[in-house]
Design an enzyme around this catalytic site. Structure first.
Site, PDB file in Angstrom:
ATOM      1  N   VAL A   1      10.597   7.859  13.937  1.00  0.00           N
ATOM      2  CA  VAL A   1      10.967   9.084  13.215  1.00  0.00           C
ATOM      3  C   VAL A   1      12.404   9.478  13.565  1.00  0.00           C
ATOM      4  CG1 VAL A   1      10.501  11.564  13.005  1.00  0.00           C
ATOM      5  CG2 VAL A   1       8.607   9.933  12.964  1.00  0.00           C
TER       6      VAL A   1
ATOM      7  N   PRO B   1      10.143  14.576   5.435  1.00  0.00           N
ATOM      8  CA  PRO B   1      10.696  15.593   6.344  1.00  0.00           C
ATOM      9  C   PRO B   1       9.673  16.164   7.326  1.00  0.00           C
ATOM     10  CG  PRO B   1      10.448  16.475   4.126  1.00  0.00           C
ATOM     11  CD  PRO B   1      10.211  15.002   4.026  1.00  0.00           C
TER      12      PRO B   1
ATOM     13  N   SER C   1       4.107   7.672   6.652  1.00  0.00           N
ATOM     14  CA  SER C   1       5.394   8.368   6.602  1.00  0.00           C
ATOM     15  C   SER C   1       5.247   9.649   5.793  1.00  0.00           C
ATOM     16  CB  SER C   1       6.440   7.445   5.966  1.00  0.00           C
ATOM     17  OG  SER C   1       7.654   8.139   5.796  1.00  0.00           O
ATOM     18  N   LEU C   2       5.650  10.780   6.382  1.00  0.00           N
ATOM     19  CA  LEU C   2       5.498  12.090   5.741  1.00  0.00           C
ATOM     20  C   LEU C   2       6.840  12.700   5.362  1.00  0.00           C
ATOM     21  CD1 LEU C   2       2.780  13.551   8.173  1.00  0.00           C
ATOM     22  CD2 LEU C   2       2.409  12.337   6.002  1.00  0.00           C
TER      23      LEU C   2
ATOM     24  N   ASP D   1      13.584   2.061   6.298  1.00  0.00           N
ATOM     25  CA  ASP D   1      13.872   0.814   7.010  1.00  0.00           C
ATOM     26  C   ASP D   1      14.293   1.087   8.450  1.00  0.00           C
ATOM     27  OD1 ASP D   1      13.333  -0.746   4.752  1.00  0.00           O
ATOM     28  OD2 ASP D   1      15.366  -0.502   4.000  1.00  0.00           O
TER      29      ASP D   1
ATOM     30  N   GLU E   1       1.452   6.008  -1.398  1.00  0.00           N
ATOM     31  CA  GLU E   1       0.909   4.660  -1.192  1.00  0.00           C
ATOM     32  C   GLU E   1      -0.453   4.707  -0.512  1.00  0.00           C
ATOM     33  OE1 GLU E   1       5.419   2.813  -0.879  1.00  0.00           O
ATOM     34  OE2 GLU E   1       4.260   3.232   0.943  1.00  0.00           O
TER      35      GLU E   1
ATOM     36  N   ARG F   1      20.243  -9.519  -5.223  1.00  0.00           N
ATOM     37  CA  ARG F   1      20.267  -8.282  -6.011  1.00  0.00           C
ATOM     38  C   ARG F   1      21.097  -7.200  -5.318  1.00  0.00           C
ATOM     39  NH1 ARG F   1      15.811  -4.036  -5.399  1.00  0.00           N
ATOM     40  NH2 ARG F   1      15.188  -4.204  -3.216  1.00  0.00           N
TER      41      ARG F   1
ATOM     42  N   ASN G   1      21.576  -2.852  -5.388  1.00  0.00           N
ATOM     43  CA  ASN G   1      21.125  -1.555  -5.870  1.00  0.00           C
ATOM     44  C   ASN G   1      22.300  -0.592  -5.912  1.00  0.00           C
ATOM     45  OD1 ASN G   1      18.495  -2.408  -6.147  1.00  0.00           O
ATOM     46  ND2 ASN G   1      17.921  -1.768  -4.088  1.00  0.00           N
TER      47      ASN G   1
END
Length: 249
Positions: free
Chosen positions: A212, A159, A156-157, A188, A122, A22, A24
């Site tokens: 980060v 910024p 994961s937050l 990733d 999530e 695939r 994107n």
């Protein structure tokens, strides 16, 4: 895809499928700097193809390996596919790191996972809430960890950086402000940075700091370009100078 990996001298084992790999598409409006992403589902995967992938994994995975499963599942692969992957990793005494979403995440979160990397939405889905505020983030993250077979939770937050939660500690790692050009590949890159830190034997706090840093460094480049190590190292040094919020149970 194989040719691109060959050019980077990346060792690989390819499980062939009948359909095309695939692609994107990301479009940037240069007048507003808004980015639009078109994520394609990819070709349907036959049962024999995904079963073959599991067989190859069982043959090649070794004790102490880090196994990263990342991304949404293609059409026709069952929602419990990552659960099957988790069982193989557990039997092989490998460390399973998962970064996915949707039903695949909901299923896999109930299995044995070494490290899980959800974003706020999530984590909310995993905890059965529609939204998460700063006030209830830490309690929800800790509650999830207590009720599931997961050793490390990294939320994961965006910024704001990331939140590290284990049974014994909770650390919020800030993200530096940079001139952002694209967010493609940031998640990733963050996972890759954390795995490299684990391989280097760094502490869990430094693992998230470097993750980060790599994720932020990826946003400094246009399109699908990934982070540059020099950028990530500089950002890591900045992050290390910040004082994280540390709580020990």
């Amino acid at each position: 895809m194989k040719q691109l990996l060959d050019e980077k001298n990346i060792e690989q084992s390819v499980t062939p499928i009948e359909g095309f790999t695939r692609e994107n598409l990301a479009v940037t409006d240069t007048s507003t700097n808004q980015q639009y992403r078109f994520g394609m589902p990819g070709p349907p995967i036959k049962e024999a193809e995904w079963q073959n992938a599991l067989k190859q994994l069982e043959l090649q995975l070794n004790k102490g390996d880090y196994l990263v499963a990342s991304g949404k599942l293609p059409p026709n692969i069952p929602d419990d596919f990552y659960v099957k992957v988790s069982r193989i990793a557990e039997n092989k005494e490998a460390l399973f790191i998962l970064d996915t979403s949707g039903e695949a995440l909901m299923e896999a979160a109930k299995s044995h996972v070494y490290m899980l990397k959800p974003n706020l939405a999530e984590l909310g889905a995993l905890c059965g809430v529609t939204s998460i505020t700063d006030l209830d983030l830490k309690s929800l993250a800790q509650e999830f960890l207590e009720n599931n077979d997961c050793q490390i939770l990294v939320v994961s937050l965006g910024p704001k950086g990331a939140l590290l939660v284990t049974k014994n500690e909770m650390v919020q790692v800030p993200a530096p402000v940079v001139h952002q050009k694209s967010t493609i590949g940031a998640g990733d890159s963050m996972v890759a940075g954390m795995v490299m830190s684990l391989i280097w034997g760094k502490s869990l706090v430094d693992m998230v700091r470097y993750g980060v840093a790599c994720g932020t460094a990826a946003t400094m480049h246009h399109g699908t370009q990934l982070c540059i190590k020099e950028d990530a190292d500089k950002l890591f040094e900045w992050i290390k100078q910040q004082t994280p919020i540390l709580e020990t149970n």
